[in-house]
Design a protein around this motif. Sequence first.
Motif, mmCIF file in Angstrom:
data_model
loop_
_atom_site.group_PDB
_atom_site.id
_atom_site.type_symbol
_atom_site.label_atom_id
_atom_site.label_comp_id
_atom_site.label_asym_id
_atom_site.label_seq_id
_atom_site.Cartn_x
_atom_site.Cartn_y
_atom_site.Cartn_z
ATOM 1 N N PRO A 60 8.301 26.621 -34.779
ATOM 2 C CA PRO A 60 8.895 27.214 -33.574
ATOM 3 C C PRO A 60 8.864 26.228 -32.411
ATOM 4 N N VAL A 61 9.923 26.263 -31.588
ATOM 5 C CA VAL A 61 10.030 25.367 -30.435
ATOM 6 C C VAL A 61 10.168 26.204 -29.168
ATOM 7 N N LEU A 62 9.325 25.902 -28.189
ATOM 8 C CA LEU A 62 9.347 26.575 -26.898
ATOM 9 C C LEU A 62 9.811 25.605 -25.831
ATOM 10 N N ASP A 63 10.557 26.103 -24.868
ATOM 11 C CA ASP A 63 10.992 25.301 -23.732
ATOM 12 C C ASP A 63 9.975 25.510 -22.616
ATOM 13 N N LEU A 64 9.185 24.485 -22.329
ATOM 14 C CA LEU A 64 8.144 24.623 -21.307
ATOM 15 C C LEU A 64 8.716 24.895 -19.928
ATOM 16 N N ARG A 65 9.920 24.390 -19.640
ATOM 17 C CA ARG A 65 10.551 24.680 -18.352
ATOM 18 C C ARG A 65 10.699 26.192 -18.185
ATOM 19 N N LEU A 66 11.253 26.836 -19.203
ATOM 20 C CA LEU A 66 11.481 28.275 -19.120
ATOM 21 C C LEU A 66 10.158 29.042 -19.143
ATOM 22 N N LYS A 67 9.213 28.586 -19.923
ATOM 23 C CA LYS A 67 7.904 29.243 -19.999
ATOM 24 C C LYS A 67 7.229 29.253 -18.636
ATOM 25 N N PHE A 68 7.406 28.162 -17.875
ATOM 26 C CA PHE A 68 6.775 28.045 -16.569
ATOM 27 C C PHE A 68 7.662 28.520 -15.420
ATOM 28 N N GLY A 69 8.831 29.073 -15.732
ATOM 29 C CA GLY A 69 9.705 29.606 -14.696
ATOM 30 C C GLY A 69 10.423 28.538 -13.891
ATOM 31 N N LEU A 70 10.570 27.351 -14.437
ATOM 32 C CA LEU A 70 11.280 26.277 -13.749
ATOM 33 C C LEU A 70 12.778 26.389 -14.040
ATOM 34 N N PRO A 71 13.611 25.817 -13.182
ATOM 35 C CA PRO A 71 15.057 25.893 -13.417
ATOM 36 C C PRO A 71 15.469 25.112 -14.665
ATOM 37 N N VAL A 72 16.480 25.605 -15.343
ATOM 38 C CA VAL A 72 17.016 24.928 -16.517
ATOM 39 C C VAL A 72 17.854 23.743 -16.046
ATOM 40 N N THR A 73 17.706 22.617 -16.720
ATOM 41 C CA THR A 73 18.517 21.445 -16.420
ATOM 42 C C THR A 73 19.117 20.931 -17.719
ATOM 43 N N PRO A 74 20.183 20.156 -17.614
ATOM 44 C CA PRO A 74 20.770 19.603 -18.834
ATOM 45 C C PRO A 74 19.767 18.704 -19.569
ATOM 46 N N GLN A 75 19.856 18.707 -20.886
ATOM 47 C CA GLN A 75 19.001 17.833 -21.675
ATOM 48 C C GLN A 75 19.512 16.406 -21.567
ATOM 49 N N THR A 76 18.599 15.450 -21.623
ATOM 50 C CA THR A 76 18.951 14.037 -21.514
ATOM 51 C C THR A 76 18.441 13.294 -22.748
ATOM 52 N N VAL A 77 18.650 11.994 -22.769
ATOM 53 C CA VAL A 77 18.134 11.181 -23.867
ATOM 54 C C VAL A 77 16.610 11.150 -23.865
ATOM 55 N N HIS A 78 15.990 11.526 -22.751
ATOM 56 C CA HIS A 78 14.535 11.528 -22.641
ATOM 57 C C HIS A 78 13.912 12.858 -23.063
ATOM 58 N N THR A 79 14.731 13.914 -23.153
ATOM 59 C CA THR A 79 14.213 15.225 -23.561
ATOM 60 C C THR A 79 13.611 15.086 -24.951
ATOM 61 N N CYS A 80 12.431 15.658 -25.143
ATOM 62 C CA CYS A 80 11.737 15.493 -26.409
ATOM 63 C C CYS A 80 11.005 16.770 -26.794
ATOM 64 N N ILE A 81 10.476 16.763 -28.004
ATOM 65 C CA ILE A 81 9.677 17.877 -28.498
ATOM 66 C C ILE A 81 8.297 17.337 -28.828
ATOM 67 N N ILE A 82 7.289 17.887 -28.168
ATOM 68 C CA ILE A 82 5.904 17.497 -28.427
ATOM 69 C C ILE A 82 5.357 18.486 -29.450
ATOM 70 N N ILE A 83 4.950 17.982 -30.599
ATOM 71 C CA ILE A 83 4.399 18.838 -31.645
ATOM 72 C C ILE A 83 2.894 18.963 -31.390
ATOM 73 N N VAL A 84 2.444 20.214 -31.206
ATOM 74 C CA VAL A 84 1.045 20.475 -30.862
ATOM 75 C C VAL A 84 0.423 21.451 -31.856
ATOM 76 N N GLU A 85 -0.894 21.388 -31.945
ATOM 77 C CA GLU A 85 -1.664 22.362 -32.710
ATOM 78 C C GLU A 85 -2.276 23.340 -31.720
ATOM 79 N N VAL A 86 -2.062 24.613 -31.976
ATOM 80 C CA VAL A 86 -2.529 25.666 -31.086
ATOM 81 C C VAL A 86 -3.407 26.625 -31.882
ATOM 82 N N THR A 87 -4.491 27.069 -31.261
ATOM 83 C CA THR A 87 -5.319 28.087 -31.885
ATOM 84 C C THR A 87 -4.895 29.434 -31.338
ATOM 85 N N LEU A 88 -4.394 30.294 -32.225
ATOM 86 C CA LEU A 88 -3.879 31.602 -31.840
ATOM 87 C C LEU A 88 -4.501 32.637 -32.762
ATOM 88 N N ALA A 89 -5.269 33.548 -32.206
ATOM 89 C CA ALA A 89 -5.956 34.592 -32.972
ATOM 90 C C ALA A 89 -6.801 33.975 -34.088
#
Length: 164
Positions: A60-89
């Motif tokens: 699953p991929v989350l947009d941190l901008r939207l999660k934090f209530g920041l304005p949406v902007t166009p994606q650029t060549v610098h836009t990336c996906i950081i793969i993280v390990e999360v402890t959930l339940a």
Amino acid sequence: MAEQSGVEAGQYLTFTLDSETFALDIHKVREVLDLTEVTKVPQTPAFMRGVINLRGNVVPVLDLRLKFGLPVTPQTVHTCIIIVEVTLAGETLVLGAMADSVQEVLNLEPDQIQPPPRIGTGLNLDFIRGMGRRGDDFVMILDVDAVFSSGELECTYGEMTEAA
């Protein structure tokens, strides 16, 4: 001051959202990917962008901008996906977090880390573990488990991986 914030000295991956710099504990980061096609999953919160195929695994991929209530902007060549390990339940999950860009791995010493501010930020302070000082600037150190452990994610994670 590091003891007050509950954040240990160490290495942090820094990235940007809007004009702000954030950091994640490097031990929670698996890798950084160039932006790839994200398959949308119906009836998920807006910040849940969808899923990607990561070497045969549904992530699953989350947009941190939207999660934090920041304005949406166009994606650029610098836009990336950081793969993280999360402890959930009590379970370790792999998630992707979209960011505007990745900057560097930053070493922070105890005297460079302060507790998060009590006022003056639009972000939910539950997500912020501390403030790292880099020269004259501050870096918000995120608690990746708190960012991704909201009730809405707990309900949605299983649905997203099953739908894909």
